[in-house]
Write a protein that holds these residues in place. Structure first.
Motif, PDB file in Angstrom:
ATOM      1  N   ALA A   8     -22.158 -57.093  23.477  1.00  0.00           N
ATOM      2  CA  ALA A   8     -23.484 -56.540  23.231  1.00  0.00           C
ATOM      3  C   ALA A   8     -24.212 -57.437  24.572  1.00  0.00           C
ATOM      4  N   ILE A   9     -23.436 -58.031  24.516  1.00  0.00           N
ATOM      5  CA  ILE A   9     -24.240 -59.278  26.286  1.00  0.00           C
ATOM      6  C   ILE A   9     -24.460 -58.032  27.464  1.00  0.00           C
ATOM      7  N   LYS A  10     -23.270 -56.999  27.809  1.00  0.00           N
ATOM      8  CA  LYS A  10     -23.073 -55.602  28.401  1.00  0.00           C
ATOM      9  C   LYS A  10     -24.394 -55.032  28.160  1.00  0.00           C
ATOM     10  N   THR A  11     -24.453 -54.240  27.000  1.00  0.00           N
ATOM     11  CA  THR A  11     -25.110 -53.202  26.663  1.00  0.00           C
ATOM     12  C   THR A  11     -26.983 -53.860  26.270  1.00  0.00           C
ATOM     13  N   LEU A  12     -27.328 -54.981  26.086  1.00  0.00           N
ATOM     14  CA  LEU A  12     -28.053 -54.993  25.227  1.00  0.00           C
ATOM     15  C   LEU A  12     -29.025 -56.081  26.014  1.00  0.00           C
ATOM     16  N   GLY A  13     -27.926 -57.184  26.864  1.00  0.00           N
ATOM     17  CA  GLY A  13     -28.619 -58.461  27.541  1.00  0.00           C
ATOM     18  C   GLY A  13     -29.777 -57.855  28.708  1.00  0.00           C
ATOM     19  N   PRO A  14     -29.483 -56.340  29.327  1.00  0.00           N
ATOM     20  CA  PRO A  14     -30.470 -56.120  30.619  1.00  0.00           C
ATOM     21  C   PRO A  14     -31.649 -55.695  29.413  1.00  0.00           C
ATOM     22  N   SER A  15     -31.852 -55.402  28.073  1.00  0.00           N
ATOM     23  CA  SER A  15     -33.105 -55.088  27.508  1.00  0.00           C
ATOM     24  C   SER A  15     -33.185 -56.518  27.067  1.00  0.00           C
ATOM     25  N   LEU A  16     -32.879 -57.343  26.439  1.00  0.00           N
ATOM     26  CA  LEU A  16     -33.609 -58.372  26.687  1.00  0.00           C
ATOM     27  C   LEU A  16     -34.550 -59.192  27.976  1.00  0.00           C
ATOM     28  N   VAL A  17     -33.977 -58.721  29.054  1.00  0.00           N
ATOM     29  CA  VAL A  17     -34.008 -59.547  30.367  1.00  0.00           C
ATOM     30  C   VAL A  17     -35.663 -58.663  30.429  1.00  0.00           C
ATOM     31  N   THR A  18     -35.715 -57.350  30.138  1.00  0.00           N
ATOM     32  CA  THR A  18     -36.760 -57.052  30.296  1.00  0.00           C
ATOM     33  C   THR A  18     -37.721 -57.779  29.019  1.00  0.00           C
ATOM     34  N   GLY A  19     -37.650 -57.626  28.168  1.00  0.00           N
ATOM     35  CA  GLY A  19     -37.973 -58.299  26.996  1.00  0.00           C
ATOM     36  C   GLY A  19     -38.252 -59.604  27.099  1.00  0.00           C
ATOM     37  N   VAL A  20     -37.531 -61.324  27.927  1.00  0.00           N
ATOM     38  CA  VAL A  20     -38.121 -62.038  28.506  1.00  0.00           C
ATOM     39  C   VAL A  20     -39.642 -61.769  29.261  1.00  0.00           C
ATOM     40  N   GLY A  21     -39.544 -61.023  29.744  1.00  0.00           N
ATOM     41  CA  GLY A  21     -41.101 -60.688  30.950  1.00  0.00           C
ATOM     42  C   GLY A  21     -41.784 -60.074  29.691  1.00  0.00           C
ATOM     43  N   VAL A  22     -41.628 -59.075  29.465  1.00  0.00           N
ATOM     44  CA  VAL A  22     -43.105 -59.448  28.180  1.00  0.00           C
ATOM     45  C   VAL A  22     -43.315 -60.919  27.539  1.00  0.00           C
ATOM     46  N   VAL A  23     -42.582 -61.625  27.012  1.00  0.00           N
ATOM     47  CA  VAL A  23     -42.487 -63.233  25.867  1.00  0.00           C
ATOM     48  C   VAL A  23     -43.553 -63.414  27.473  1.00  0.00           C
ATOM     49  N   LEU A  24     -42.542 -63.464  29.191  1.00  0.00           N
ATOM     50  CA  LEU A  24     -43.816 -64.080  29.619  1.00  0.00           C
ATOM     51  C   LEU A  24     -45.081 -64.222  29.909  1.00  0.00           C
ATOM     52  N   GLU A  25     -45.365 -62.845  30.065  1.00  0.00           N
ATOM     53  CA  GLU A  25     -46.346 -62.199  30.803  1.00  0.00           C
ATOM     54  C   GLU A  25     -47.163 -62.602  29.264  1.00  0.00           C
ATOM     55  N   LYS A 171     -42.193 -69.302  20.394  1.00  0.00           N
ATOM     56  CA  LYS A 171     -41.080 -69.256  19.810  1.00  0.00           C
ATOM     57  C   LYS A 171     -42.025 -68.166  18.280  1.00  0.00           C
ATOM     58  N   ASP A 172     -43.314 -68.344  18.764  1.00  0.00           N
ATOM     59  CA  ASP A 172     -44.479 -67.260  17.974  1.00  0.00           C
ATOM     60  C   ASP A 172     -44.201 -66.198  18.496  1.00  0.00           C
ATOM     61  N   THR A 173     -43.821 -65.405  19.569  1.00  0.00           N
ATOM     62  CA  THR A 173     -43.400 -63.982  20.277  1.00  0.00           C
ATOM     63  C   THR A 173     -43.308 -63.606  19.546  1.00  0.00           C
ATOM     64  N   VAL A 207     -29.828 -67.202  21.093  1.00  0.00           N
ATOM     65  CA  VAL A 207     -29.531 -67.512  22.359  1.00  0.00           C
ATOM     66  C   VAL A 207     -30.094 -67.476  23.157  1.00  0.00           C
ATOM     67  N   VAL A 208     -31.165 -66.505  23.705  1.00  0.00           N
ATOM     68  CA  VAL A 208     -31.914 -65.782  24.585  1.00  0.00           C
ATOM     69  C   VAL A 208     -33.066 -67.227  24.620  1.00  0.00           C
ATOM     70  N   TYR A 209     -33.415 -67.034  23.062  1.00  0.00           N
ATOM     71  CA  TYR A 209     -34.675 -68.224  22.413  1.00  0.00           C
ATOM     72  C   TYR A 209     -34.662 -69.620  22.830  1.00  0.00           C
ATOM     73  N   LEU A 210     -33.481 -69.844  23.429  1.00  0.00           N
ATOM     74  CA  LEU A 210     -32.634 -71.713  22.853  1.00  0.00           C
ATOM     75  C   LEU A 210     -32.865 -72.141  24.330  1.00  0.00           C
ATOM     76  N   VAL A 211     -32.240 -70.644  25.496  1.00  0.00           N
ATOM     77  CA  VAL A 211     -32.157 -70.634  26.733  1.00  0.00           C
ATOM     78  C   VAL A 211     -33.816 -71.391  26.756  1.00  0.00           C
ATOM     79  N   LEU A 216     -37.001 -76.067  28.180  1.00  0.00           N
ATOM     80  CA  LEU A 216     -39.191 -76.464  28.490  1.00  0.00           C
ATOM     81  C   LEU A 216     -39.246 -77.307  27.438  1.00  0.00           C
ATOM     82  N   SER A 217     -38.996 -77.523  26.304  1.00  0.00           N
ATOM     83  CA  SER A 217     -39.008 -78.703  25.477  1.00  0.00           C
ATOM     84  C   SER A 217     -38.761 -80.439  25.954  1.00  0.00           C
ATOM     85  N   GLN A 218     -36.991 -80.263  26.754  1.00  0.00           N
ATOM     86  CA  GLN A 218     -36.936 -81.477  26.998  1.00  0.00           C
ATOM     87  C   GLN A 218     -37.899 -81.580  28.910  1.00  0.00           C
ATOM     88  N   GLY A 219     -38.569 -80.992  29.065  1.00  0.00           N
ATOM     89  CA  GLY A 219     -39.533 -80.434  30.187  1.00  0.00           C
ATOM     90  C   GLY A 219     -40.613 -81.402  29.586  1.00  0.00           C
TER      91      GLY A 219
END
Length: 233
Positions: A8-25, A171-173, A207-211, A216-219
């Motif tokens: 899952a990490i190997k196959t889904l991981g890269p897609s989630l990294v791209t998804g993180v970019g969308v979330v941050l945008e 989180k609401d994204t 895990v990605v949402y927690l990361v 950010l919450s601690q900051g």
């Protein structure tokens, strides 16, 4: 039951990294829009114009009284139809379309802006009226007093609360999956339906949402402590 987290990490991981970019945008642009809208709403609600205050109060209650998810649907599906019909009414044949990402940004900006407006208004009201009077006595205009004297400490006092709203927005994204924004949840749903690695996929998503959210919450907490020390000194 055998689990395949490595796969899952190997196959889904890269897609989630791209998804993180969308979330941050969406989060960054939506958050900036929310601050601007929140400021404008707060100023109107503090104005001397009763009609403007009443109209803005009704608008804020409409936004607060409906779920964010419903607002996303309304902006993405209903608003383009309304705008297209209005254009046709004036004999302009144009089919208005709003992208799912833009609908998400607008929804976050308006929804969170209405909530943040009360924070901004309270912060402005908390400033000693004597500072405004002193600024006017020195020859500043009302706008100059607002920008140079009142707003800086107001925003400084609101930073910790804004930080909490930022974490909530990230989180609401996940709600954006319902209007086809290719963020983390939608990518995970597609992957899980294709591979049947349901446990692995959604665990990795959590895990990605927690990361993202935990640091950010601690900051935000650290920033709040520094702001409290600054205000006491």
């Amino acid at each position: 039951m055998e689990l395949y987290f490595g796969k899952a990490i190997k196959t889904l991981g890269p897609s989630l990294v791209t998804g993180v970019g969308v979330v941050l945008e969406v989060t960054v642009i939506g958050f900036m829009g929310a601050i601007i809208i929140g400021f404008l709403v707060a100023i109107v609600k503090m104005s001397k114009n009763k009609v403007a205050r009443w109209g803005m109060g009704v608008f804020v209650e409409l936004i607060r009284g409906t779920p964010l998810l419903v607002q996303f649907f309304y902006i993405y599906y209903v608003l383009p139809l309304l705008m297209s019909n209005l254009l046709k009414a004036v004999e302009i044949d144009y089919n208005v379309q709003i992208s799912s990402v833009m609908a998400g940004i607008v929804g976050f900006s308006v929804n969170y802006g209405c909530y943040m407006s009360e924070v901004i208004r309270s912060a402005i009201v908390s400033i000693d009226p004597g500072q405004r009077e002193a600024g006017l006595a020195l020859g500043f205009s009302e706008i100059q007093v607002l920008i140079k004297i009142i707003l800086p400490p107001s925003f400084r006092n609101s930073v910790p609360v804004f930080g909490n709203y930022l974490v909530m927005m990230i989180k609401d994204t996940s709600l954006l999956a319902c209007i086809a924004v290719s963020e983390l949840l939608l990518r995970t749903q597609a992957y899980a339906s294709q591979t049947f690695l349901t446990i692995e996929a959604y665990t990795l998503l959590a895990v990605v949402y927690l990361v993202i959210s935990v640091p950010l919450s601690q900051g935000v907490k650290m920033l709040e402590k520094k702001m409290n020390k600054f205000s006491r000194s």
